[in-house]
Write a protein that holds these residues in place. Structure first.
Motif, PDB file in Angstrom:
ATOM      1  N   ASN A 284      -4.793   9.606  -1.808  1.00 45.06           N
ATOM      2  CA  ASN A 284      -5.439   8.435  -1.216  1.00 45.06           C
ATOM      3  C   ASN A 284      -4.457   7.237  -1.268  1.00 45.06           C
ATOM      4  N   GLU A 285      -4.698   6.271  -0.283  1.00 49.14           N
ATOM      5  CA  GLU A 285      -3.855   5.060  -0.301  1.00 49.14           C
ATOM      6  C   GLU A 285      -4.186   4.207  -1.517  1.00 49.14           C
ATOM      7  N   SER A 286      -3.171   3.616  -1.989  1.00 42.91           N
ATOM      8  CA  SER A 286      -3.373   2.707  -3.134  1.00 42.91           C
ATOM      9  C   SER A 286      -2.615   1.392  -2.824  1.00 42.91           C
TER      10      SER A 286
ATOM     11  N   THR B  65       0.870  -1.196   0.000  1.00 39.68           N
ATOM     12  CA  THR B  65       0.000   0.000   0.000  1.00 39.68           C
ATOM     13  C   THR B  65       0.908   1.248   0.000  1.00 39.68           C
TER      14      THR B  65
END
Length: 608
Positions: A38-40, A22
Motif C-alpha cells: 500500500n502507498e504510504s 508518498t
C-alpha cells in the motif's frame, strides 16, 4: 527491513511550508508476479522563521543652513528563512517642518539573507535649524511567502542642526559733523542677523553717550530677524552748545537678539560726530563827545561792542589798547562779563577827557583789541579803531544895506555895504561876495572885500556902488541880493543865504501944457487958425500915453482935432501937438473964438 533516503530541502520547499512524500514498496516473490505494498505518505513541515531588519542613516548627519538637502538611506534585510514579498518602507514619525521625505525602494521582495537599499531626500527649513534637530523614524514591512502575518522592523535617525547664532550692528550718524547748537543728528543702527537661526527680542540700546542733552532713544521697526535679514533702527539727537564746546559727540550702542536656544547674542558699534569748532570774536569801537564844542575838557565816551561771532563759547574776555594818539594815558575799558556764548554780545565802555594838545592836533585815534579763549586752541582776537575828529562847523552870515535908502534923482550914487560875519567855529579865508539878483538897469555893482583870514565871530565889510538910472526911477525901486562865500580849513566852501537891500525911488510925476494960436486975430469967415500945444514932462519919471484933448471951444465950426507926434515923454522932454480951425461968420459976429485944452500922461505907478 528499514529502507532510507535523503532529500535536500530547497527555498521553495520552505516557502511552501511542507514536503509530502508518498512511497510504495515492491517485491518479487520466487515465483510469480511482483507484489506492491500500500502507498504510504510522509509530510515534512520546515521550521519557518520569517524576519526583517531595517537600518537608517542620513547624509549629512548635521546641517547648518536653510535649504540644505539631507539624503536618507534605508537598508532593508530579510533576516528570516522565508522569502518576503510586498516589502515597503514608510515614515512613521518626522519632526521636520517641510514635506515628509518620499521613500523609494528598488524591489518589493527579498529572499532570506538578501538586502536592498531604499532612499529618500529632504530639504531643511529655517524652522528645522531653529529647532536644532530633524528626527525621523521609518518602518519596513514584508509578507512571508506561504502565508502568515507580515513582519516589521523600525529604525530612527536624527540630523543635528549646528546652531550658530550671531548678530552685527553698524552705527552711523548724519551729518558726520556739526557746527552749531540746535542741529539735529540722525543715528542709523543697521542690525543684521549674521547667524543661522532666527533671532527674537531684537533691540538696540544706547550704552555710552557723551552728549550733554537728552540721550537719543532708538526705535526699531520690528523685534525678529531671520538669518541674513537686516533692519534699520533710528534715533535722533539735538546738539547743545556744550557739545560744540566739547568738540565731538561719541555714541555707543549695543544690539541684542535671542536665539531659539542658548543665551542672547550681542554686537556693539559706535559713531563719533565731530563738532567743527570755529572760534572768532569781533570788536566794534565807537566814540562820541559830549555834544559841546570841540574843546579842552570835553569828555569822550568810547563804546566797545564785543561779539562772539564763532560757534564755541569764549572765556577770559578782555580788552587792551593797541594804539592811542591822545596826550594823556589811554582809557581803560570796563566790561560787564568775561565770557560770551556764540552769538552773544556785550558792551564795554571807557571815557577820556580831551586836553588842549588833543584839540590842537585836531583828532584823537584809538585802536583796541578784544581777546577771548575758546575751549580748545589758541585765543582769538579782533581789533577796532575809533577816530574822534573835531565837530567842525564852518558857517558864514551876510547882511546887506544900501545908502541912501531912498533915491531922489537920476544919477544919484548908491553905496552898498555887505557885512560878512564868521558864525562858525573855524577860521575862514578867501571871503568873497557875488551879486545873485539885481533889478537895476545898469551894470551890476561889483563888491570889493578886504583880504585876509576871518576868525570865528569876526566880520568884514565889503562895498559896492551903483548910479541910479532913469529906468530905475521908472521902476520905482532897485532890488539887490548877494551871497558871500568863504573857504574853511577843510571841506567844501560855505555859502550864505542870499541877503538883499532895496533902494526906493522917490517918484514925482508932473506935466505942463502951453497952447498958442496963429494968427491971434481974424477978420473974416474962412480964415484958418493953427493951434500949437507944447507938452512938457516936468516930473522925474517917464510918462506914457501922453495925449492932448480939447476941453472947451466957443467956435461954431468943427472942433479942432489935436495931433501929437508921440505918446511918451521922458523927464524934461517936450513935444509939440497941433490942430487947425476955419473960422465962420458966426465966429466973426461973436467977436472971439476961445479954446481950452488939457494934456494927460501916465506915470510908471499911480494915476495919470
Amino acid at each position: 527491513m528499514t529502507c532510507s533516503a535523503t532529500y535536500t530541502v530547497t527555498q521553495a520547499d520552505v516557502d511552501t511550508g511542507q514536503i509530502e512524500n508518498t512511497a510504495v514498496a515492491t517485491g518479487t516473490p520466487p515465483g510469480g508476479a511482483t507484489v506492491d505494498s500500500n502507498e504510504s505518505t510522509a509530510v515534512f513541515t520546515p521550521r519557518r522563521t520569517p524576519a526583517i531588519s531595517l537600518s537608517k542613516s542620513a547624509s549629512p548627519s548635521a546641517v547648518t543652513a536653510d535649504g540644505q538637502q539631507v539624503d536618507y538611506t534605508f537598508v532593508v534585510t530579510n533576516t528570516g528563512n522565508v522569502t518576503l514579498a510586498q516589502i515597503g518602507v514608510e515614515e512613521t514619525a518626522f519632526t521636520g517642518s517641510g514635506a515628509d521625505p518620499q521613500i523609494s525602494c528598488p524591489e518589493d521582495a527579498l529572499a532570506p539573507g538578501r538586502s536592498m537599499t531604499c532612499t529618500a531626500s529632504y530639504t531643511v527649513t529655517q524652522a528645522d535649524i531653529d529647532r536644532g534637530t530633524v528626527a525621523n523614524t521609518a518602518a519596513a514591512s514584508g509578507t512571508p511567502s506561504g502565508g502568515g502575518p507580515a513582519v516589521t522592523a523600525t529604525a530612527s535617525d536624527t540630523v543635528t542642526a549646528d546652531q550658530d547664532p550671531s548678530v552685527s550692528l553698524v552705527k552711523s550718524a548724519e551729518p558726520e559733523s556739526v557746527t552749531a547748537a540746535g542741529q539735529v543728528l540722525t543715528y542709523a543702527h543697521v542690525v543684521t542677523n549674521t547667524g543661522n537661526v532666527t533671532l527674537t527680542g531684537v533691540d538696540v540700546t544706547e550704552t555710552a553717550f557723551s552728549g550733554s542733552g537728552t540721550d537719543p532713544e532708538v526705535s526699531c521697526p520690528g523685534t525678529s530677524l531671520a538669518p541674513g535679514q537686516s533692519m534699520n533702527c533710528a534715533a535722533t539727537y539735538t546738539t547743545t552748545q556744550t557739545d560744540i564746546n566739547a568738540g565731538e559727540i561719541d555714541n555707543t550702542a549695543t544690539a541684542t537678539g535671542t536665539p531659539p536656544t542658548g543665551p542672547a547674542v550681542t554686537a556693539t558699534d559706535d559713531a563719533t560726530v565731530t563738532a567743527d569748532q570755529d572760534p572768532s570774536v569781533s570788536l566794534v569801537k565807537t566814540v562820541v563827545g559830549d555834544d559841546g564844542p570841540f574843546r579842552s575838557g570835553e569828555v569822550l565816551t568810547y563804546t566797545f561792542l564785543v561779539s562772539n561771532t564763532g560757534n564755541v563759547s569764549l572765556t577770559g574776555m578782555e580788552l587792551s589798547d593797541v594804539a592811542f594818539s591822545g596826550s594823556d594815558p589811554a582809557p581803560e575799558g570796563s566790561c560787564p562779563d568775561t565770557a560770551l556764548a556764540p552769538g552773544d554780545s556785550m558792551t564795554c565802555t571807557a571815557t577820556y577827557t580831551l586836553t588842549q594838545a588833543d584839540v590842537d592836533s585836531g583828532s584823537v585815534t584809538n585802536t583796541a583789541r578784544a581777546t577771548g579763549t575758546p575751549p580748545a586752541g589758541p585765543p582769538v582776537a579782533s581789533q577796532s579803531s575809533a577816530l574822534f575828529t573835531p565837530r567842525v562847523n564852518p558857517a558864514l552870515a551876510l547882511a546887506k544895506t544900501g545908502e541912501p535908502v531912498v533915491a531922489t534923482a537920476v544919477g544919484q550914487l548908491v553905496t552898498y555895504t555887505l557885512l560878512a560875519t564868521n558864525t562858525g567855529n573855524v577860521t575862514l579865508t578867501d571871503v568873497d561876495v557875488a551879486e545873485t539878483a539885481f533889478s537895476g538897469s545898469g551894470a551890476r555893482p561889483q563888491a570889493v572885500c578886504p583880504t585876509g583870514p576871518l576868525a570865528p565871530g569876526a566880520s568884514v565889510a565889503c562895498t559896492a556902488t551903483y548910479v541910479v538910472s532913469q529906468a530905475d526911477f521908472n521902476a520905482g525901486r532897485v532890488t539887490n541880493t548877494a551871497v558871500a562865500t568863504a573857504d574853511p580849513p577843510t571841506g567844501p566852501s560855505v555859502t550864505t543865504p542870499p541877503a538883499g537891500a532895496t533902494v526906493t525911488m522917490e517918484q514925482t510925476p508932473a506935466l505942463t501944457l502951453a497952447k498958442s494960436a496963429e494968427p491971434e486975430a481974424v477978420t473974416a469967415a474962412g480964415q484958418q487958425v493953427d493951434y500949437t500945444y507944447v507938452v512938457t514932462n516936468t516930473g522925474n519919471v517917464t510918462l506914457t500915453a501922453v495925449d492932448v484933448t480939447e476941453t472947451a471951444f466957443s467956435g461954431s465950426g468943427t472942433v479942432p482935432e489935436v495931433s501929437c507926434p508921440g505918446t511918451s515923454l521922458a523927464p524934461g522932454q517936450s513935444m509939440n501937438c497941433a490942430a487947425t480951425y476955419t473960422t465962420t461968420q458966426a465966429d466973426i459976429n461973436a467977436g472971439a473964438v476961445t479954446n481950452g485944452a488939457a494934456a494927460t500922461g501916465t506915470p510908471p505907478a499911480g494915476p495919470p
